[in-house]
Design an enzyme around this catalytic site. Sequence first.
Site, PDB file in Angstrom:
ATOM      1  N   GLY A  72       1.779  10.284   0.089  1.00  0.00           N
ATOM      2  CA  GLY A  72       3.178  10.579   0.454  1.00  0.00           C
ATOM      3  C   GLY A  72       3.474  12.065   0.357  1.00  0.00           C
ATOM      4  O   GLY A  72       4.588  12.470   0.010  1.00  0.00           O
ATOM      5  N   TYR A  94      13.649  -2.111  -4.683  1.00  0.00           N
ATOM      6  CA  TYR A  94      13.020  -0.852  -5.117  1.00  0.00           C
ATOM      7  C   TYR A  94      12.862  -0.843  -6.646  1.00  0.00           C
ATOM      8  O   TYR A  94      11.798  -0.562  -7.180  1.00  0.00           O
ATOM      9  CB  TYR A  94      13.900   0.309  -4.650  1.00  0.00           C
ATOM     10  CG  TYR A  94      13.516   1.687  -5.129  1.00  0.00           C
ATOM     11  CD1 TYR A  94      12.290   2.255  -4.792  1.00  0.00           C
ATOM     12  CD2 TYR A  94      14.412   2.442  -5.888  1.00  0.00           C
ATOM     13  CE1 TYR A  94      11.966   3.544  -5.216  1.00  0.00           C
ATOM     14  CE2 TYR A  94      14.098   3.729  -6.306  1.00  0.00           C
ATOM     15  CZ  TYR A  94      12.866   4.270  -5.966  1.00  0.00           C
ATOM     16  OH  TYR A  94      12.552   5.537  -6.385  1.00  0.00           O
ATOM     17  N   ASP A 110      -2.288   5.315   5.064  1.00  0.00           N
ATOM     18  CA  ASP A 110      -1.288   4.294   4.754  1.00  0.00           C
ATOM     19  C   ASP A 110      -1.768   3.643   3.456  1.00  0.00           C
ATOM     20  O   ASP A 110      -2.856   3.055   3.422  1.00  0.00           O
ATOM     21  CB  ASP A 110      -1.250   3.280   5.914  1.00  0.00           C
ATOM     22  CG  ASP A 110      -0.229   2.181   5.672  1.00  0.00           C
ATOM     23  OD1 ASP A 110       0.169   1.957   4.511  1.00  0.00           O
ATOM     24  OD2 ASP A 110       0.155   1.521   6.665  1.00  0.00           O
ATOM     25  N   GLY A 115       6.564  14.098   1.915  1.00  0.00           N
ATOM     26  CA  GLY A 115       7.918  13.661   1.575  1.00  0.00           C
ATOM     27  C   GLY A 115       8.675  14.712   0.777  1.00  0.00           C
ATOM     28  O   GLY A 115       8.204  15.845   0.589  1.00  0.00           O
ATOM     29  N   LYS A 133       9.552  -0.857  -9.057  1.00  0.00           N
ATOM     30  CA  LYS A 133       9.319   0.231 -10.025  1.00  0.00           C
ATOM     31  C   LYS A 133       9.072  -0.324 -11.427  1.00  0.00           C
ATOM     32  O   LYS A 133       8.231   0.191 -12.160  1.00  0.00           O
ATOM     33  CB  LYS A 133      10.492   1.224 -10.019  1.00  0.00           C
ATOM     34  CG  LYS A 133      10.541   2.107  -8.781  1.00  0.00           C
ATOM     35  CD  LYS A 133       9.342   3.036  -8.721  1.00  0.00           C
ATOM     36  CE  LYS A 133       9.326   3.948  -7.522  1.00  0.00           C
ATOM     37  NZ  LYS A 133       8.064   4.683  -7.335  1.00  0.00           N
TER      38      LYS A 133
HETATM   39  C1  AKB Z   1      16.974   6.588  -4.781  1.00  0.00           C
HETATM   40  O1  AKB Z   1      18.158   6.913  -4.714  1.00  0.00           O
HETATM   41  O2  AKB Z   1      16.536   5.523  -4.353  1.00  0.00           O
HETATM   42  C2  AKB Z   1      16.025   7.544  -5.473  1.00  0.00           C
HETATM   43  C3  AKB Z   1      15.849   7.213  -6.922  1.00  0.00           C
HETATM   44  C4  AKB Z   1      16.949   7.435  -7.868  1.00  0.00           C
HETATM   45  O3  AKB Z   1      14.809   6.752  -7.304  1.00  0.00           O
HETATM   46  N1  AKB Z   1      16.474   8.888  -5.334  1.00  0.00           N
END
Ligand code: AKB
Length: 318
Positions: free
Chosen positions: A8, A142, A52, A11, A146
């Site tokens: 990545g 997300y 990828d 980015g 994590k």
């Molecule tokens: C997001 O907003 O998804 C990121 C983060 C806080 O991990 N910037």
Amino acid sequence: MKKIFVTGATGQIGSELVPELRKKYGRDNVIMGLFDKQPEGDLADGPSEKCDVRDKKKIEEIVREYGVGSIIHLSSILSATGEQNPQLAFDVNMKGLYNVLEVSKEQSIEKLIYPSSIAVFGPDTPKENTPNETILRPSTMYGITKVAGELLGNYYFEKFGLDVRGLRYPGIISWKTPPGGGTTDYAVAIYYEAIKQKKYTCFVREDTMLPMMYMPDAIKALMDLAEAKLGNLKHHADYNLGAMSFTAGELAESIKQEIPGFTCTYEPDFRQKIADSWPKSIDDSAARKEWGWKPEYDLTAMTKDMLKNLKEKLKEEK
Ligand code: AKB
């Protein structure tokens, strides 16, 4: 020297981390892994490979071909894009990380570093001065990926002796490369619009307070953690990291100090719910104690630096 492979790498974070790594370890010792965005400017001047992270064979090939010793794994789908396409977030974030962990284990990688995020926290987590060890029950895909990433990192350390390190980034503000698909992106977009139009419509409420960090501190944190003595680390993939906290209104006010006449209006959208589920401020005493973390920038210093650099960048792009 064994090479460093950065996934990545074009980015928001990678495009600023790679030049620092190249400065420190040598241009040819840092291999950029890119998905679709090509490196530009100075970044193009050094080794890069299309990769990828969902393709394990490609990662294996790069590690073998270049003699990679460390991996910095940055590829990730962020929170807002992740809520619009949870399947993609799961696929890239989980499969990508699992591939990187497996290749690291199989090919005896010396160090694997990847960011986690304040997104590991959720609505049940204490909001103020959020401790390192606390409730991790996120409400976004997300955040879920994590948390799993942190647990996997700690597992690979305990089970396989892989030196995995990671930190929970707050929202990161920078001027070189815009972020993409995050909830905290308003804190970057506001600077662009303040310069271009002297006004901005913010997608979270004025009183929304989140932990944030300026990019030079984010890069320093990652590089310092990478260099820390393993024996000093009591945590591995899950260091809280703080720098500053402010509301969207306070951010707008700091810009107004530099650009009189700037106005900000607020029209919250689906990202408000995500922002509301995250902490307001972070207790990063473990990082401070175990590897000497100390941020440099506060809101005023960041705003002055952001506006100065962004004005120059936007002038050059005209
Ligand atoms: C997001 O907003 O998804 C990121 C983060 C806080 O991990 N910037």
